[in-house]
Design a protein around this motif. Sequence first.
Motif, short mmCIF file in Angstrom:
data_model
loop_
_atom_site.label_atom_id
_atom_site.label_comp_id
_atom_site.label_asym_id
_atom_site.label_seq_id
_atom_site.Cartn_x
_atom_site.Cartn_y
_atom_site.Cartn_z
N GLY A 156 -8.38 -4.13 -0.24
CA GLY A 156 -7.10 -4.53 -0.08
C GLY A 156 -6.28 -3.04 -0.28
O GLY A 156 -6.80 -1.96 0.39
N GLY A 157 -4.98 -3.16 -0.41
CA GLY A 157 -4.00 -1.99 -0.29
C GLY A 157 -4.28 -1.23 -1.54
O GLY A 157 -5.02 -1.55 -2.51
N PHE A 176 -2.44 2.22 12.30
CA PHE A 176 -3.02 0.85 12.84
C PHE A 176 -3.06 -0.50 12.15
O PHE A 176 -3.42 -1.32 12.52
N CYS A 177 -2.56 -0.47 10.79
CA CYS A 177 -2.55 -1.24 9.83
C CYS A 177 -1.57 -2.36 9.92
O CYS A 177 -0.21 -1.88 9.74
N VAL A 218 -11.38 5.25 0.14
CA VAL A 218 -9.94 5.20 0.10
C VAL A 218 -9.29 4.83 -1.17
O VAL A 218 -8.55 5.75 -1.83
N TYR A 265 -0.21 3.95 1.35
CA TYR A 265 -0.65 4.67 2.39
C TYR A 265 0.21 4.06 3.61
O TYR A 265 0.83 3.28 3.55
N ASP A 266 -0.02 4.84 4.90
CA ASP A 266 0.75 4.43 5.86
C ASP A 266 -0.12 4.84 7.45
O ASP A 266 0.25 5.34 8.21
N CYS A 267 -1.23 3.88 7.09
CA CYS A 267 -2.11 3.98 8.45
C CYS A 267 -1.28 3.18 9.51
O CYS A 267 -0.69 2.10 9.78
N LYS A 285 -4.34 9.49 3.83
CA LYS A 285 -5.43 8.57 2.98
C LYS A 285 -6.71 9.93 2.78
O LYS A 285 -6.63 10.78 3.50
N TYR A 344 -1.46 -5.12 8.12
CA TYR A 344 -1.73 -5.63 7.18
C TYR A 344 -0.82 -5.47 5.94
O TYR A 344 -0.31 -6.15 5.19
N SER A 345 -0.88 -4.26 5.62
CA SER A 345 -0.07 -3.59 4.40
C SER A 345 1.59 -3.61 4.65
O SER A 345 1.99 -3.40 6.01
N CYS A 366 0.93 -1.25 0.00
CA CYS A 366 -0.05 -0.03 -0.05
C CYS A 366 0.90 1.14 -0.02
O CYS A 366 1.86 1.20 0.42
FE1 SF4 Z 1 -4.19 2.02 5.21
FE2 SF4 Z 1 -5.77 0.21 3.94
FE3 SF4 Z 1 -3.33 0.89 3.05
FE4 SF4 Z 1 -3.76 -0.56 5.43
S1 SF4 Z 1 -4.32 -1.30 3.17
S2 SF4 Z 1 -2.28 1.29 5.06
S3 SF4 Z 1 -5.58 0.37 6.19
S4 SF4 Z 1 -5.17 2.28 3.36
#
Ligand code: SF4
Length: 377
Positions: free
Chosen positions: A130-131, A90-91, A163, A86-88, A211, A93-94, A84
Amino acid sequence: MSENNVDIALIASLVRDDSIPEGMGAIRQKVIEGIRISDEEARLLFEQAPLSFLGMLADLVRNRKNGNKTYFNRNFHIEPTNVCIYDCKFCSYSRMIKHRGDGWEYTMEDMLNIVKKYDGQPVTEVHIVGGVLPQYDLDFYCELFSKIKAHRPELHIKALTPVEYHYIFKKAKVSYEEGVRRIVESGVDSLPGGGAEIFHPEIREQICADKCTGDEWLRIHELWHAAGKRSNATILYGHIENYGHRIDHMRRLRELQDKTGGFQTFIPLKFRNKDNEMSHLTETTVIEDLKMYAVSRIYLDNFDHIKAYWPMLGRHMAQVAMSFGVDDLDGTIDDTTKIYSMAGSEEQNPAMSTYDLVTLIKGAGGRLGKGIPCTTS
Ligand code: SF4
Ligand code: V47
């Protein structure tokens, strides 16, 4: 008097005047009469209401809307990539784009093959999320959705959050209006509720600054509803937000729902703390989780359903949540999502057969929603 009314009268009589916590008689009266509660009253419920009191009020609302029926969907997920841009915080997963070698990136053919794996099986919905990566652009996704529809027209496509849409519309240099028109045409049936997190900028800027904003999330759902389509909404709670931020989030959803009526279900998502940049935070207690379900059921009077996402909550807690406002469970899943197992959920390989879900619902004293097996999403 209908079966539902009997339940409501019974519950109302159970909350005797002398057992009502101080200051909450007026809230109880409003809920019994079906009158909307205010933000201040929601705060009072969060801060001071005993759990049993909240449960009774939430159950009253749930019964009024859905009796003791609980819905579920027979679904599988496709997660196109876990890389991804982005840099959330709490994530779990990515994998950031600079570490993309550690992640997966499915091709169109990979994803169509996942859909084909379910040929002949009684699933009703594919959930795609997903990402965010540049190669998955508007043309790519529109082609993917049309090909899935061409292959299996009756399969409900619940795909992508604002997003992703915000990113791919901007990249394609189309307005939100034009982008929404294109995805409707390509066969998307509904939008999942993800990406909402906490709308309030004070929190959003700390947990997912790069995001789409809360206003952009809401605007894309608004346009989606204006196109005659339905969607879901989530909240990611139990991290650095306070009750005021949660109520602000729900107020924005309630206001949009008054305008469009397009939301089907609200899904509280409990923050899980494994392997992410917020791992130092303690997860909420189960009491706090039940409170979140109950207050959202009471506050969001214009939402038909409250959903528990059992891979995140755990199947036994999902069963308990059915007495705190929940009437919708997601879903059979078939071990096709990694978002929660990577974030520390007890459910490492989430899958339930239709039989398992029916047993779970009946075990909690519930009946199956009309038309089961069905989907509320
Ligand atoms: Fe954020 Fe979704 Fe990317 Fe995870 S996969 S960093 S929650 S936008
Ligand atoms: O937006 C990511 C959340 C969401 C973590 O619409 C986390 O039917 C907790 O939205 N701890 C995606 N939550 C999942 C989602 C969803 C799930 C099931 C059904 C539906 C529906 C929607 O997952 C993200 C984010 O809020 N999330 N990381 C975490 N560590």
